[in-house]
Design a protein around this motif. Structure first.
Motif, PDB file in Angstrom:
ATOM      1  N   ALA A 180      -2.126  -6.296   0.364  1.00 20.59           N
ATOM      2  CA  ALA A 180      -1.528  -5.364  -0.066  1.00 20.59           C
ATOM      3  C   ALA A 180      -2.066  -5.168  -1.628  1.00 20.59           C
ATOM      4  N   ALA A 181      -2.314  -3.844  -2.039  1.00 14.72           N
ATOM      5  CA  ALA A 181      -2.925  -3.619  -3.528  1.00 14.72           C
ATOM      6  C   ALA A 181      -1.924  -2.956  -4.128  1.00 14.72           C
ATOM      7  N   ALA A 182      -2.166  -2.754  -5.375  1.00 11.55           N
ATOM      8  CA  ALA A 182      -1.331  -1.814  -6.380  1.00 11.55           C
ATOM      9  C   ALA A 182      -2.003  -0.919  -7.531  1.00 11.55           C
ATOM     10  N   LEU A 183      -1.382   0.120  -8.029  1.00 11.19           N
ATOM     11  CA  LEU A 183      -2.048   0.896  -8.733  1.00 11.19           C
ATOM     12  C   LEU A 183      -1.164   0.943  -9.777  1.00 11.19           C
ATOM     13  N   PRO A 184      -1.910   1.155 -11.117  1.00 11.90           N
ATOM     14  CA  PRO A 184      -0.953   1.594 -12.385  1.00 11.90           C
ATOM     15  C   PRO A 184      -0.220   2.728 -12.408  1.00 11.90           C
ATOM     16  N   PRO A 185       1.106   2.729 -12.990  1.00 11.28           N
ATOM     17  CA  PRO A 185       2.100   3.773 -12.632  1.00 11.28           C
ATOM     18  C   PRO A 185       1.280   5.181 -13.117  1.00 11.28           C
ATOM     19  N   GLY A 186       1.520   6.077 -12.189  1.00 11.60           N
ATOM     20  CA  GLY A 186       0.895   7.443 -12.266  1.00 11.60           C
ATOM     21  C   GLY A 186      -0.463   7.872 -11.673  1.00 11.60           C
ATOM     22  N   THR A 187      -1.009   6.595 -11.167  1.00  8.10           N
ATOM     23  CA  THR A 187      -2.747   6.968 -10.813  1.00  8.10           C
ATOM     24  C   THR A 187      -2.542   7.164  -9.316  1.00  8.10           C
ATOM     25  N   MET A 188      -1.542   7.223  -8.555  1.00 11.71           N
ATOM     26  CA  MET A 188      -1.425   6.821  -7.216  1.00 11.71           C
ATOM     27  C   MET A 188      -2.274   8.157  -6.535  1.00 11.71           C
ATOM     28  N   THR A 189      -2.289   9.071  -6.897  1.00 14.59           N
ATOM     29  CA  THR A 189      -2.949  10.159  -6.179  1.00 14.59           C
ATOM     30  C   THR A 189      -4.365  10.274  -6.621  1.00 14.59           C
ATOM     31  N   LEU A 190      -4.603   9.555  -7.731  1.00 13.48           N
ATOM     32  CA  LEU A 190      -6.072   9.753  -8.356  1.00 13.48           C
ATOM     33  C   LEU A 190      -6.938   8.805  -7.730  1.00 13.48           C
ATOM     34  N   ASP A 191      -6.587   7.364  -7.564  1.00 14.65           N
ATOM     35  CA  ASP A 191      -7.296   6.493  -7.388  1.00 14.65           C
ATOM     36  C   ASP A 191      -7.213   5.649  -6.105  1.00 14.65           C
ATOM     37  N   SER A 192      -5.937   6.058  -5.274  1.00  8.32           N
ATOM     38  CA  SER A 192      -5.560   5.122  -4.189  1.00  8.32           C
ATOM     39  C   SER A 192      -6.706   5.082  -3.027  1.00  8.32           C
ATOM     40  N   GLY A 193      -7.587   6.232  -2.869  1.00 10.33           N
ATOM     41  CA  GLY A 193      -8.336   5.979  -1.834  1.00 10.33           C
ATOM     42  C   GLY A 193      -9.527   4.857  -2.230  1.00 10.33           C
ATOM     43  N   VAL A 194      -9.794   4.893  -3.558  1.00 11.50           N
ATOM     44  CA  VAL A 194     -10.985   3.864  -4.133  1.00 11.50           C
ATOM     45  C   VAL A 194     -10.477   2.483  -3.777  1.00 11.50           C
TER      46      VAL A 194
END
Ligand code: ATP
Length: 271
Positions: free
Chosen positions: A96-110
């Motif tokens: 599993a991996a995580a993203l900083p709050p608020g960047t989900m749509t921006l960077d989730s693919g990468v």
């Protein structure tokens, strides 16, 4: 603080298994991958969600929550994966991996491609504060994650996230200020800062950066009745930072024994 009982126990086991992995006959392993501005951390749990191994590496592949060196990120995750597989004598499949709050749509693919490119099957992609709260289990208050490049702010009410923000101030700024004050290179300042024996002496040097973090918090928290601040992220390893933030925000502030590994463990728990 009783909120940290489970967290502290989990982190203590994790710190041990980083140096002494537990080779067991688990039917499945769950890996949490935290791709940070300063560190990439992998945390491995067994079928009972107990930490069995972990590894981390200083890396410059993420900036402000965005992957800026895609190939480098894959290479490091792959190397850490291999290192852990050799220690555990097993293949690690699920992550599993995580993203900083608020960047989900921006960077989730990468992020997804980095995890898959390193040879994992990705089971979950979540935001960092939700991951941290899988360990902290907080119902009400603010989780403040002071990492390498950014400070993440998440306000919870009745267990629900009601507000998130991510601001570009973090441990890197502390190191830059130390480098300037002591005429050190950035790397020397990083090492100096991370030695707990230097923390008392560094208090006045990094004071203005802590004040900056507190003013960011005051700005974001002012419209909410936040009664408690919970600190996570590597920068909160600084001795006494919780007291300064409590004073400057006038909100009781607590941190677990080792705030650095809360999010990676939460990511693994969410796998
Ligand atoms: P971000 O969350 O901004 O993407 P990250 O996930 O890499 O970054 P963390 O791993 O939570 O962030 O924290 C890294 C920061 O913590 C670095 O700036 C590092 O210098 C700092 N740090 C780590 N250990 C200590 C310590 N013992 N004392 C002070 N600072 C520390």
């Amino acid at each position: 603080n009783s909120a940290f009982q489970y967290c502290d126990q989990l982190v203590q086991v994790f710190e041990k298994v980083i140096n002494h992995p537990i080779v067991s006959k688990s039917s499945v392993y769950y890996t949490g991958i935290d791709l940070g501005t300063a560190y990439i951390v992998l945390a491995v749990l067994d079928e009972n969600y107990q930490p069995v191994a972990g590894a981390y590496r200083f890396a410059n592949v993420v900036k402000d929550g965005m992957v800026v060196d895609y190939i480098g990120a894959i290479r490091i995750v792959k190397e850490l994966k291999q290192e852990l597989e050799e220690k555990l004598g097993t293949e690690l499949l699920y992550a599993a991996a995580a993203l900083p709050p608020g960047t989900m749509t921006l960077d989730s693919g990468v992020i997804k491609h980095v995890v898959q490119g390193a040879g994992f099957e990705i089971t979950t992609l979540l935001d960092e504060p939700t991951a941290a709260n899988a360990v902290l289990k907080i119902q009400d208050g603010a989780i403040v994650d002071i990492g390498g490049g950014t400070t993440g702010i998440t306000i919870l009410k009745d267990g629900e996230v009601i507000y998130v923000a991510d601001e570009p101030t973090g441990g890197t700024h502390f190191s830059l200020v130390i480098a300037g004050a002591y005429k050190m290179s950035f790397d020397e300042a990083e090492r100096y800062k991370q030695n707990p024996q230097n923390h008392r002496e560094l208090t006045p040097v990094v004071g203005p950066v802590i004040e900056k973090v507190s003013s960011i918090l005051n700005h974001h928290l002012r419209d909410y009745q936040v009664e408690t601040i919970y600190l996570v992220g590597g920068t909160c390893c600084l001795k006494g930072i919780e007291d300064s933030i409590a004073r400057q925000t006038r909100i009781p502030t607590y941190k677990p024994l080792n705030p650095m590994f809360v999010t990676p463990l939460g990511i693994a728990l969410s796998c």
